[in-house]
Design an enzyme around this catalytic site. Structure first.
Site, PDB file in Angstrom:
ATOM      1  N   ASP A   1       1.520  -3.700  -4.967  1.00 59.82           N
ATOM      2  CA  ASP A   1       0.182  -4.301  -5.032  1.00 59.82           C
ATOM      3  C   ASP A   1       0.022  -5.088  -6.330  1.00 59.82           C
ATOM      4  O   ASP A   1      -0.447  -6.234  -6.333  1.00 59.82           O
ATOM      5  CB  ASP A   1      -0.860  -3.178  -4.948  1.00 59.82           C
TER       6      ASP A   1
ATOM      7  N   HIS B   1      -3.058 -10.404   1.470  1.00 63.34           N
ATOM      8  CA  HIS B   1      -2.624  -9.581   0.331  1.00 63.34           C
ATOM      9  C   HIS B   1      -1.963  -8.280   0.785  1.00 63.34           C
ATOM     10  O   HIS B   1      -0.811  -8.009   0.403  1.00 63.34           O
ATOM     11  CB  HIS B   1      -3.811  -9.297  -0.597  1.00 63.34           C
TER      12      HIS B   1
ATOM     13  N   HIS C   1      -4.150  -0.161   2.328  1.00 65.24           N
ATOM     14  CA  HIS C   1      -4.495   0.376   1.006  1.00 65.24           C
ATOM     15  C   HIS C   1      -5.831  -0.112   0.449  1.00 65.24           C
ATOM     16  O   HIS C   1      -6.403   0.530  -0.433  1.00 65.24           O
ATOM     17  CB  HIS C   1      -3.357   0.112   0.008  1.00 65.24           C
TER      18      HIS C   1
ATOM     19  N   GLU D   1     -11.677   0.796   0.032  1.00 63.66           N
ATOM     20  CA  GLU D   1     -12.328   0.193  -1.129  1.00 63.66           C
ATOM     21  C   GLU D   1     -13.145  -1.041  -0.759  1.00 63.66           C
ATOM     22  O   GLU D   1     -14.269  -1.222  -1.247  1.00 63.66           O
ATOM     23  CB  GLU D   1     -11.259  -0.185  -2.166  1.00 63.66           C
ATOM     24  N   ASP D   2     -12.609  -1.895   0.108  1.00 66.55           N
ATOM     25  CA  ASP D   2     -13.209  -3.216   0.310  1.00 66.55           C
ATOM     26  C   ASP D   2     -13.838  -3.439   1.681  1.00 66.55           C
ATOM     27  O   ASP D   2     -14.337  -4.533   1.952  1.00 66.55           O
ATOM     28  CB  ASP D   2     -12.144  -4.304   0.076  1.00 66.55           C
TER      29      ASP D   2
ATOM     30  N   ASP E   1      24.646 -14.135 -25.688  1.00 70.90           N
ATOM     31  CA  ASP E   1      24.880 -13.553 -24.367  1.00 70.90           C
ATOM     32  C   ASP E   1      23.646 -13.755 -23.478  1.00 70.90           C
ATOM     33  O   ASP E   1      22.898 -12.836 -23.201  1.00 70.90           O
ATOM     34  CB  ASP E   1      25.244 -12.071 -24.474  1.00 70.90           C
TER      35      ASP E   1
END
Length: 721
Positions: free
Chosen positions: A139, A48, A72, A76-77, A259
């Site tokens: 992201d 990712h 990034h 957090e993870d 169009d």
């Protein structure tokens, strides 16, 4: 999954001076930290951030931003910390990664209040460094590309957030390709049936018009070459969500859309753009009303192009966008294009500092400025969404200043766009030299002159007429301040009267003592709280002087009003003027009061003062609440007579024309009927309850007397409450 050397090669293609050591270190660190983590699809989690980095290389961003994309999700993870990232990659990258971590924790699809506050935090994080937005959009784009692996209930929430927040933000930053892809991906989730139907029809149309796009590309390229213009012509179909939105906006079916093809003509300079336009219009007929010049008047996100629609080969409509290579880069990459130019020329990495000349970034800064204007988070979210979703019109001041406004904006929006003071003092406008109502919807190219008066203040009704967030916020502030001043004046009268009953006066210094004791911010706030009924005068007296005897004060207010006619009321009594007076003063419902009546005021918490005629039976329920009674008096402006509300009950013979004759008498006497309610009393008679507006008691008496003279009238009485 992209390998380490492949990522470095992608960056080096557009930035030969890229810091390969930084990219390699970020790649290895992120891969190590994410380790054996997997995504919902079963792929390694590290795929990712790697895909996010790849998207940003397509935007040709600097190596620091690519490194942030790789890192990034680490805080957090994983067990990574801000301090560790600062030490390995520097404080700048650490700050960006932490900013993205905070955004990830925001829930923008929660309850409205929480969503609004989180949206403020999102924009603040973006404004601090615009690279936060660029990484976040990449992201979100990759997450939307893989959203099929997310559980259905979460899928809808994420798609709604994408459609409402991130896609419009991408558009405002000029990143149209990312915006369109985000919208299409969210559209597939939110309206799967419509998305599939439009895609199927596009596939069918593609078969019928096979080769049409290539035919137009070749034909136009050849014609331009004959005129000595080397152009790149590229055609494509409109995207499903774009088609769906157009069908909704114009209320037409797919078959009625003409169009569905768009072409981009890219040339070397601005002069050639206008030459191409001339060649196109002399080759194929143009569609009236479908030409827009965004070169001379760029959009707020820096977008510049000439737009026109022509009837091309096979009688097929085609939309053309004519632009230079530089304009095309901005149209493709938006705010990221400014970063690219800076990196090439100066070698710097701080994009946020170097986008000061970007109109898109100016809009972002302007939006952030609204955060300090004191609006509630819910108002801020509502107003910002309004600005995100609106297309634009371009208008001019008499001195030639260009003002960009959302489509549907009025002269009120224009006035506030010029300056808040101009909006607050606006009393009228001239559009293209003609005096027009201030709620007139503006069109492209209008010249607008605002007529001002220092005595003017905006009314609450303006808020429903305004389109821009800035105008709505300013109107709310102005009306809140006006209401606060009214409440404050009313509160001052109530407090002074309370002290007068104790044969005392109160000084500003004494009121200052009560401010902190009663938890108010200022004397004005204290008095406004009394005026709104949130604090009683008794509480203020006790706060000023805890020894004061206020509990035993007499309750003869009603009797005093009976003893004295209104004309002899004390000068300190509250003056009443105007039909249903300015808030917070109102007239009693279904009763009303008119000049000539003796009147009293009843204070109601949260509603202000309600005016009753002294004879109203409704006053009995307030006999034991003396603190709510106020001395009031009429304050009539003889030069500007105003109407006041009252109510009469008429018993009339049930025959044709009876209502017409009653209305005629009222009209002949310059009365105004506000409402009529018919009550069937029997076969021969019916009652009418008529809400009237009259100038004073003499006026009302004259109307009643003339109505009594009508042969259809059996009885007539004024309602006393």
């Amino acid at each position: 999954m992209m390998r380490q050397y492949e990522l470095v090669e992608r960056v080096s293609r557009y930035n030969p001076a890229a810091d390969e050591g930084l990219l390699n270190k970020a790649y290895v660190y992120a891969m190590h930290k994410h380790g054996s983590q997997t995504r919902a699809s079963g792929d390694p989690y590290f795929s990712h951030p790697l895909e996010v980095a790849a998207i940003l290389t397509d935007l040709r961003l600097d190596d620091a931003t690519i490194a942030v994309a790789l890192l990034h999700d680490t805080i957090e993870d994983t067990d990574a910390t801000r301090a560790e990232i600062d030490e390995m990659f520097g404080a700048e990258i650490g700050k960006l990664v932490e900013g993205l971590t905070k955004i990830k924790r925001l829930d923008l699809v929660s309850s409205k209040a929480k969503q609004a506050e989180n949206f403020r935090k999102l924009l603040l994080a973006i404004a601090d460094d615009v690279r936060v937005l660029l990484v976040k959009l990449a992201d979100r784009l990759h997450n939307m590309r893989t959203i099929r692996y997310v559980p259905p209930h979460k899928r809808i929430a994420v798609a709604e957030e994408t459609m409402e927040i991130y896609a419009p933000l991408a558009g405002r930053m000029g990143m149209q390709e990312i915006r369109e892809e985000l919208e299409d991906l969210a559209f597939k989730v939110l309206n799967q049936e419509a998305s599939a139907a439009i895609s199927a029809r596009l596939e069918s149309m593609r078969g019928r018009n096979s080769g049409l796009i290539q035919e137009i590309e070749e034909d136009l390229t050849e014609r331009l070459a004959e005129e000595g213009i080397a152009a790149i012509v590229a055609g494509r179909e409109k995207r499903p969500y774009s088609i769906f939105r157009k069908m909704q906006r114009k209320s037409v079916s797919f078959e009625q859309l003409s169009d569905l093809y768009g072409f981009r003509v890219i040339v070397d300079d601005v002069t050639q753009c206008y030459r191409v336009l001339g060649i196109v219009h002399t080759t194929w007929p143009g569609v009236p009303g479908r030409f827009k010049d965004y070169i001379s008047t760029p959009k707020q996100n820096d977008y510049r192009s000439l737009h026109t629609t022509v009837v091309g080969p096979s009688r097929q409509r085609a939309e053309l966008q004519i632009r230079t290579h530089a304009m095309h880069r901005v149209a493709e990459y938006g705010i990221a294009a400014h970063a690219l130019y800076t990196d090439r020329e100066g070698g710097g990495r701080n994009i946020a500092r170097l986008t000061a000349d970007s109109r898109a970034y100016e809009w972002l800064r302007h939006t952030i400025d609204l955060l300090s204007e004191g609006d509630s988070p819910e108002e801020f979210l509502e107003n910002t969404k309004l600005e995100l979703f609106h297309d634009q019109v371009f208008c001019f001041t008499p001195k030639g200043r260009l003002i960009a406004l959302p489509r549907g904006a009025t002269a009120i929006d224009f006035a506030y766009a010029v300056h808040t003071d101009v909006g607050n003092t606006c009393v009228g406008c001239k559009i293209n030299g003609q005096i027009m109502p201030i709620m007139t919807e503006l069109k492209n190219g209008d010249e607008v002159e605002i007529i001002r008066s220092k005595a003017q203040r905006p009314t609450a009704a303006w808020e429903s007429l305004a389109v821009t967030g800035k105008a709505r916020a300013a109107i709310r502030r102005a009306t809140r301040e006006a209401s606060r001043q009214q409440y404050s004046g009313l509160g001052r009268h109530i407090v002074e009267r309370a002290f007068q009953r104790l044969a005392r006066t109160v000084t500003p210094e004494q009121l200052n003592l009560a401010v902190n004791r009663l938890g108010q911010a200022s004397v004005e706030d204290l008095l406004a709280a009394v005026g709104r009924g949130e604090l009683s005068s008794r509480e203020v007296v006790k706060a000023v002087d805890p020894t004061a005897e206020v509990d035993g004060e007499p309750k003869p207010v009603k009797k005093a009003a009976k003893r004295k006619p209104a004309a002899k009321e004390a000068p300190s009594s509250l003056p009443i003027r105007g039909l249903r007076g300015d808030f917070p003063v109102r007239f009693a419902p279904n009763v009303g009061a008119v000049p000539g009546d003796r009147i009293v005021g009843i204070m109601t918490p949260g509603e202000g003062v309600t005016i009753y005629p002294i004879q109203s039976p409704a006053l009995k329920e307030f006999d034991d609440q003396s603190e709510r009674w106020l001395d009031v008096r009429w304050d009539i402006d003889e030069d500007n007579p105003q109407r006041f509300p009252t109510q009469i009950v008429v018993a009339a013979i049930n025959e044709p024309g009876s209502l017409a004759s009653i209305a005629q008498v009222i009209s002949d006497n310059d009365g105004n009927i506000d409402n009529i309610k018919m009550i069937q009393r029997g076969d021969d008679f019916h009652d009418m309850i008529i809400d009237l507006e009259v100038f004073d008691l003499k006026h009302l008496t004259r109307i009643i007397q003339q109505l009594r003279g009508l042969p259809v009238i059996s009885d007539i009485q004024r309602v006393s409450g």
